[in-house]
Scaffold this active site. Structure first.
Site, mmCIF file in Angstrom:
data_model
loop_
_atom_site.group_PDB
_atom_site.id
_atom_site.type_symbol
_atom_site.label_atom_id
_atom_site.label_comp_id
_atom_site.label_asym_id
_atom_site.label_seq_id
_atom_site.Cartn_x
_atom_site.Cartn_y
_atom_site.Cartn_z
ATOM 1 C CG HIS A 19 42.975 40.700 35.608
ATOM 2 N ND1 HIS A 19 43.391 40.133 36.799
ATOM 3 C CD2 HIS A 19 41.851 41.386 35.899
ATOM 4 C CE1 HIS A 19 42.543 40.466 37.752
ATOM 5 N NE2 HIS A 19 41.592 41.216 37.244
ATOM 6 C CG ASP A 20 43.217 44.343 37.913
ATOM 7 O OD1 ASP A 20 42.424 44.369 36.953
ATOM 8 O OD2 ASP A 20 42.901 43.951 39.056
ATOM 9 C CG ASP A 22 38.000 36.508 40.057
ATOM 10 O OD1 ASP A 22 37.734 37.110 41.110
ATOM 11 O OD2 ASP A 22 38.930 36.832 39.293
ATOM 12 C CG ASP A 75 37.190 41.545 42.364
ATOM 13 O OD1 ASP A 75 38.307 41.669 41.841
ATOM 14 O OD2 ASP A 75 36.288 42.401 42.261
ATOM 15 C CD GLU A 109 42.015 42.590 43.752
ATOM 16 O OE1 GLU A 109 42.588 43.210 42.864
ATOM 17 O OE2 GLU A 109 40.784 42.673 43.938
HETATM 18 O O1 TEU Z 1 40.612 44.915 41.145
HETATM 19 C C1 TEU Z 1 40.593 45.785 42.243
HETATM 20 C C2 TEU Z 1 41.623 46.790 42.170
HETATM 21 O O2 TEU Z 1 42.305 47.030 43.120
HETATM 22 C C3 TEU Z 1 41.780 47.428 40.831
HETATM 23 O O3 TEU Z 1 40.674 48.194 40.584
HETATM 24 C C4 TEU Z 1 42.969 48.240 40.789
HETATM 25 O O4 TEU Z 1 42.849 49.335 41.639
HETATM 26 C C5 TEU Z 1 43.135 48.744 39.416
HETATM 27 O O5 TEU Z 1 42.758 47.744 38.515
HETATM 28 C C6 TEU Z 1 44.561 49.050 39.176
HETATM 29 O O6 TEU Z 1 44.703 49.246 37.837
HETATM 30 C C7 TEU Z 1 39.639 43.960 41.043
HETATM 31 C C8 TEU Z 1 39.771 43.232 39.733
HETATM 32 O O7 TEU Z 1 40.992 42.548 39.710
HETATM 33 C C9 TEU Z 1 39.634 44.208 38.608
HETATM 34 O O8 TEU Z 1 39.858 43.624 37.363
HETATM 35 C C10 TEU Z 1 38.238 44.772 38.688
HETATM 36 O O9 TEU Z 1 38.091 45.785 37.721
HETATM 37 C C11 TEU Z 1 37.921 45.351 40.056
HETATM 38 O O10 TEU Z 1 38.332 44.511 41.130
HETATM 39 C C12 TEU Z 1 36.439 45.513 40.222
HETATM 40 O O11 TEU Z 1 35.817 44.268 40.292
#
Ligand code: TEU
Ligand code: CA
Length: 550
Positions: free
Chosen positions: A322-323, A101, A197, A249
């Site tokens: 994971h989000d 990542d 990310d 992403e």
């Molecule tokens: O996620 C970016 C993102 O779009 C998320 O913040 C999303 O809006 C949110 O999680 C929806 O629930 C990335 C990573 O995948 C995330 O884990 C990180 O917290 C974020 O960037 C910041 O690095």
């Protein structure tokens, strides 16, 4: 270069691991690299060919590793660099690549660059970050403002995420050099590529103008200004020199905008994660509320992406990560039809054109967690949103159910290995509670059950890897205003075609297949044992799915 040109990264099936929650080997309740090594035979048994690891770098863990304090060190919670090298070697033996990542929109506030920068305007690192005397109106993704000035500071710094994640200033050429250098460090170790990310947020709009009322900060900053220039530089200087996979992403992408990054002639990235399907279950009250998805909308959005990118660029497919909360709890039924609906969603995920990602536990049909109280939450997004709502005087009872449904910690509860007390994840109390359904939903029991979600995934991954049609074929939606069933064919010149039927509802449904020649249809997959009765091919049971070779 055309879509159909063969590459290993198009034919890969990727397994996403959230290391913190996968397997703990030293009894501190937190997953570690040795735990992943221990489970490599299991991972190989899924048939996957790559692993994407969420961040394992040195971090204070404010955002569970998305706040990096040292890009070239492993956090001691996860192990050592020797452990990492061992993981690379052991994975390679099994034909599995490791995708890392890349988190370079921001660092941790504990990174030495920021530690130096915050002290004075004369620091050589001051200009690695973005400082202003007065904030603009930008809101952070993680509530509320995107600007913070600490007591010992004379200016505000920008952070699109938490206060402890200051944004890097990519307009400083030194930042770009540092990032390239970090990438080479890991690539030279032999990693298989990068997941990047929020990569489309790295370049901010010139002058940092206020975001218009009603527009989300992600859409305002996304793809702004010099983004494509930075990607082309990265490709030329680093990516093109290695045989790797790259996936960005990119919140707020549309197919048209996406092509500017993933069309091969643009020489930027190979593919990206789009979010179009992920807000279909947002309820009337917004992000922290839920509703049943509209099946027509699901079909329309995903087929817009397929048509937009087919033969022009390459997609990456996922139903959870994971989000995102557990797919079976959002788009399926995590009660009575958990097994059926988890398999139906598996069939969707693995029969799209593009590279599929399977998030740990998805292969078991793991569900959202039955949260008892906000005290159990560890995620900075959930905690901040909860505090923000409290400050505004909202009542917990009014939003607890919505946050419990949407929250990111749902996908971060420990992997369920067996029916024992901590689900075989750890000997100690895990950092997040284990889902009580682990007594039934776990690797050990599903492994033995030929009809389990796990074994369905294994067979489907195997089929997908051997079928060029499922990887490269075109997709044609059938019966395309059916509000329950999604039906499509996948076809590739000179190869057998497939017909896929998915009932997205917990009730019987029928589908109109007029015009499809079913004479030689051979049923390969279904989530019901009695599905092969050909005269009812157009009548589906609740959550039923079928895959035919035509
Ligand atoms: O996620 C970016 C993102 O779009 C998320 O913040 C999303 O809006 C949110 O999680 C929806 O629930 C990335 C990573 O995948 C995330 O884990 C990180 O917290 C974020 O960037 C910041 O690095
Ligand atoms: Ca541990």
């Amino acid at each position: 270069m055309k879509n159909l040109e063969r590459f290993w990264w198009k034919e890969a099936v990727v397994y996403q691991i959230y290391p913190r929650s996968y397997k703990d080997t030293n009894g501190d309740g937190i997953g570690d690299i040795k735990g992943i090594i221990e489970k490599l035979d299991y991972i190989q048994s899924l048939g996957v060919t790559a692993i994407w690891l969420n961040p394992i770098y040195k971090s204070p863990m404010d955002d569970m590793g998305y706040d990096i304090a040292d890009y070239k060190a492993i956090d001691p919670l996860f192990g050592t660099m020797d452990d990492f090298d061992e993981l690379l070697a052991q994975a390679e033996k099994r034909g599995i690549k490791i995708i890392m990542d890349l988190v370079v929109n921001h660092t941790s506030d504990e990174h030495e660059w920021f530690q130096s920068a915050r002290k004075s305007k004369d620091s050589p690192y001051r200009d690695y970050y973005i400082w202003r005397n007065q904030p603009n109106n930008w809101k952070s993704f993680f509530y509320p403002t995107a600007w913070t000035k600490r007591d010992d500071m004379d200016q505000y710094y920008l952070h699109l995420f938490s206060q402890r994640q200051p944004d890097l200033n990519w307009d400083n050429p030194k930042v770009e050099q540092e990032v390239h250098d970090i990438m080479r460090f890991w690539l030279d170790k032999g990693i298989g590529g990068w997941r990047m990310d929020v990569i489309n947020l790295i370049s901010k709009p010139v002058g940092l103008p206020d975001v218009p009322e009603g527009k989300h900060i992600g859409a305002w900053v996304g793809y702004a200004n010099r983004f494509h220039e930075f990607m082309q530089n990265m490709n030329r200087e680093v990516l093109s020199k290695y045989d790797i996979m790259t996936v960005g992403e990119t919140p707020a992408a549309t197919p048209e905008i996406a092509l500017l990054t993933v069309a091969p002639e643009r020489k930027e990235l190979q593919t990206l994660f789009q979010f179009d399907g992920m807000d279909l279950d947002h309820g009337d009250g917004g992000y922290w509320t839920g509703k049943k998805i509209d099946v027509n909308e699901w079909r329309n959005r995903y087929s817009r992406w397929h048509k937009g990118l087919y033969n022009k660029g390459w997609q990456s497919n996922y139903i959870q990560n994971h989000d995102q909360a557990r797919a079976v709890s959002r788009f399926g039924d995590d009660g009575e039809y958990r097994v059926e609906s988890a398999k139906m969603l598996a069939l969707w995920n693995l029969t799209q054109c593009g590279t599929p990602y399977i998030y740990q536990g998805e292969e078991l049909g793991m569900t959202n967690h039955p949260w008892q109280s906000p005290d159990e939450w560890q995620d900075v997004e959930m905690i901040n949103a909860h505090h923000f709502k409290q400050q505004r005087g909202e009542k917990l009872a009014d939003y607890f159910a919505g946050m419990s449904y949407r929250g990111r910690d749902n996908s971060r509860t420990p992997m369920q290995w067996d029916a024992s007390e901590n689900a075989g994840f750890s000997k100690a109390k895990p950092w997040l509670p284990v889902n009580p359904n682990h007594v039934e939903v776990n690797v050990e029991s599903e492994d033995k059950d030929p009809n389990s979600v796990l074994n369905f995934y294994r067979k489907l991954v195997a089929l997908r890897k051997e079928s060029l049609t499922l990887i490269y074929g075109d997709q044609t939606m059938l019966d395309d205003s059916n509000d329950k069933v999604i039906a499509y064919t996948r076809t590739l010149e000179g190869k057998p075609s497939f017909l896929i039927l998915l009932n997205f509802r917990g009730e019987a449904a029928s589908v109109n297949l007029d015009g499809v020649n079913l004479d030689n249809a051979e049923l390969l997959f279904s989530n019901y044992e009695d599905a092969s009765i050909i005269n009812r091919i157009t009548d589906l049971q609740p959550w039923e799915c079928q895959l035919y070779r035509l």
